[in-house]
Design a protein around this motif. Sequence first.
Motif, mmCIF file in Angstrom:
data_model
loop_
_atom_site.group_PDB
_atom_site.id
_atom_site.type_symbol
_atom_site.label_atom_id
_atom_site.label_comp_id
_atom_site.label_asym_id
_atom_site.label_seq_id
_atom_site.Cartn_x
_atom_site.Cartn_y
_atom_site.Cartn_z
ATOM 1 N N SER A 56 10.367 -0.309 -4.668
ATOM 2 C CA SER A 56 10.966 1.005 -4.392
ATOM 3 C C SER A 56 9.888 2.016 -4.036
ATOM 4 O O SER A 56 10.099 2.894 -3.195
ATOM 5 N N THR A 57 8.722 1.893 -4.651
ATOM 6 C CA THR A 57 7.612 2.798 -4.359
ATOM 7 C C THR A 57 7.130 2.628 -2.924
ATOM 8 O O THR A 57 6.863 3.616 -2.231
ATOM 9 N N GLN A 58 7.028 1.389 -2.457
ATOM 10 C CA GLN A 58 6.604 1.151 -1.073
ATOM 11 C C GLN A 58 7.596 1.765 -0.094
ATOM 12 O O GLN A 58 7.196 2.368 0.904
ATOM 13 N N LEU A 59 8.877 1.614 -0.374
ATOM 14 C CA LEU A 59 9.903 2.200 0.481
ATOM 15 C C LEU A 59 9.787 3.716 0.481
ATOM 16 O O LEU A 59 9.797 4.358 1.535
ATOM 17 N N TRP A 60 9.645 4.290 -0.683
ATOM 18 C CA TRP A 60 9.527 5.748 -0.819
ATOM 19 C C TRP A 60 8.317 6.267 -0.034
ATOM 20 O O TRP A 60 8.427 7.239 0.712
ATOM 21 N N LYS A 61 7.179 5.612 -0.178
ATOM 22 C CA LYS A 61 5.964 6.058 0.520
ATOM 23 C C LYS A 61 6.109 5.959 2.035
ATOM 24 O O LYS A 61 5.588 6.793 2.764
ATOM 25 N N ALA A 62 6.825 4.947 2.516
ATOM 26 C CA ALA A 62 7.019 4.787 3.960
ATOM 27 C C ALA A 62 7.948 5.856 4.534
ATOM 28 O O ALA A 62 7.886 6.140 5.726
ATOM 29 N N THR A 63 8.773 6.448 3.685
ATOM 30 C CA THR A 63 9.723 7.460 4.162
ATOM 31 C C THR A 63 9.220 8.890 3.975
ATOM 32 O O THR A 63 9.896 9.827 4.396
ATOM 33 N N LEU A 64 8.065 9.050 3.372
ATOM 34 C CA LEU A 64 7.499 10.397 3.215
ATOM 35 C C LEU A 64 7.044 10.934 4.573
ATOM 36 O O LEU A 64 6.714 10.159 5.470
ATOM 37 N N PRO A 65 6.985 12.254 4.729
ATOM 38 C CA PRO A 65 6.444 12.822 5.970
ATOM 39 C C PRO A 65 5.007 12.345 6.182
ATOM 40 O O PRO A 65 4.255 12.161 5.222
ATOM 41 N N ILE A 66 4.625 12.170 7.437
ATOM 42 C CA ILE A 66 3.301 11.606 7.727
ATOM 43 C C ILE A 66 2.155 12.498 7.277
ATOM 44 O O ILE A 66 1.056 12.020 7.064
ATOM 45 N N ASN A 67 2.421 13.783 7.098
ATOM 46 C CA ASN A 67 1.353 14.677 6.636
ATOM 47 C C ASN A 67 1.230 14.705 5.118
ATOM 48 O O ASN A 67 0.345 15.349 4.583
ATOM 49 N N ASP A 68 2.093 13.993 4.423
ATOM 50 C CA ASP A 68 2.002 13.885 2.971
ATOM 51 C C ASP A 68 0.905 12.865 2.644
ATOM 52 O O ASP A 68 0.931 11.746 3.166
ATOM 53 N N PRO A 69 -0.058 13.216 1.806
ATOM 54 C CA PRO A 69 -1.148 12.275 1.508
ATOM 55 C C PRO A 69 -0.681 10.985 0.832
ATOM 56 O O PRO A 69 -1.399 9.989 0.828
ATOM 57 N N ARG A 70 0.513 10.977 0.296
ATOM 58 C CA ARG A 70 1.048 9.764 -0.348
ATOM 59 C C ARG A 70 1.750 8.846 0.647
ATOM 60 O O ARG A 70 2.123 7.732 0.300
ATOM 61 N N HIS A 71 1.930 9.305 1.895
ATOM 62 C CA HIS A 71 2.593 8.501 2.929
ATOM 63 C C HIS A 71 1.841 7.201 3.158
ATOM 64 O O HIS A 71 0.618 7.166 3.154
ATOM 65 N N ASN A 72 2.589 6.134 3.363
ATOM 66 C CA ASN A 72 2.018 4.829 3.656
ATOM 67 C C ASN A 72 2.701 4.280 4.902
ATOM 68 O O ASN A 72 3.919 4.181 4.939
ATOM 69 N N THR A 73 1.925 3.928 5.907
ATOM 70 C CA THR A 73 2.483 3.316 7.104
ATOM 71 C C THR A 73 2.955 1.913 6.756
ATOM 72 O O THR A 73 2.257 1.178 6.064
ATOM 73 N N PRO A 74 4.141 1.517 7.237
ATOM 74 C CA PRO A 74 4.655 0.176 6.921
ATOM 75 C C PRO A 74 3.697 -0.920 7.378
ATOM 76 O O PRO A 74 3.190 -0.886 8.498
ATOM 77 N N GLY A 75 3.475 -1.882 6.494
ATOM 78 C CA GLY A 75 2.619 -3.020 6.810
ATOM 79 C C GLY A 75 3.444 -4.211 7.282
ATOM 80 O O GLY A 75 4.669 -4.140 7.384
ATOM 81 N N PRO A 76 2.778 -5.318 7.561
ATOM 82 C CA PRO A 76 3.463 -6.501 8.094
ATOM 83 C C PRO A 76 4.600 -7.021 7.211
ATOM 84 O O PRO A 76 5.659 -7.397 7.724
ATOM 85 N N ALA A 77 4.410 -7.060 5.895
ATOM 86 C CA ALA A 77 5.462 -7.571 5.006
ATOM 87 C C ALA A 77 6.674 -6.640 5.019
ATOM 88 O O ALA A 77 7.827 -7.099 5.009
ATOM 89 N N PHE A 78 6.443 -5.334 5.053
ATOM 90 C CA PHE A 78 7.521 -4.347 5.106
ATOM 91 C C PHE A 78 8.306 -4.532 6.406
ATOM 92 O O PHE A 78 9.539 -4.613 6.403
ATOM 93 N N ILE A 79 7.596 -4.617 7.516
ATOM 94 C CA ILE A 79 8.240 -4.761 8.827
ATOM 95 C C ILE A 79 9.046 -6.049 8.898
ATOM 96 O O ILE A 79 10.214 -6.045 9.302
ATOM 97 N N ALA A 80 8.438 -7.155 8.479
ATOM 98 C CA ALA A 80 9.130 -8.441 8.503
ATOM 99 C C ALA A 80 10.366 -8.408 7.606
ATOM 100 O O ALA A 80 11.420 -8.953 7.966
ATOM 101 N N GLY A 81 10.250 -7.766 6.457
ATOM 102 C CA GLY A 81 11.388 -7.670 5.545
ATOM 103 C C GLY A 81 12.541 -6.896 6.141
ATOM 104 O O GLY A 81 13.711 -7.285 5.994
#
Length: 87
Positions: A40-65
């Motif tokens: 749930s944390t990975q999902l939350w971080k991927a949906t944060l605004p890109i200027n939020d320092p906690r934002h995480n760009t989706p990685g290969p496992a996220f994309i494949a999932g």
Amino acid sequence: MEDKLEKVALRLNEKELRIAAIEHNLKTDKQIAEAIGVSSTQLWKATLPINDPRHNTPGPAFIAGVLRAFGEPFERFFFLEEKLTRS
């Protein structure tokens, strides 16, 4: 002298992810995260605004999932954002 470099970043189309979740009867972030095989944390971080320092760009496992869970093309859920930055 200023040089400008073009940078490209992969972004999640959160609106389309939410629509697909509704189409698959996934009502909570926890259910969405479980369906795509991330926390749930990975999902939350991927949906944060890109200027939020906690934002995480989706990685290969996220994309494949996402692609596996919803059976839709990459372009529905992800897009490339180009920016010009100073070097």
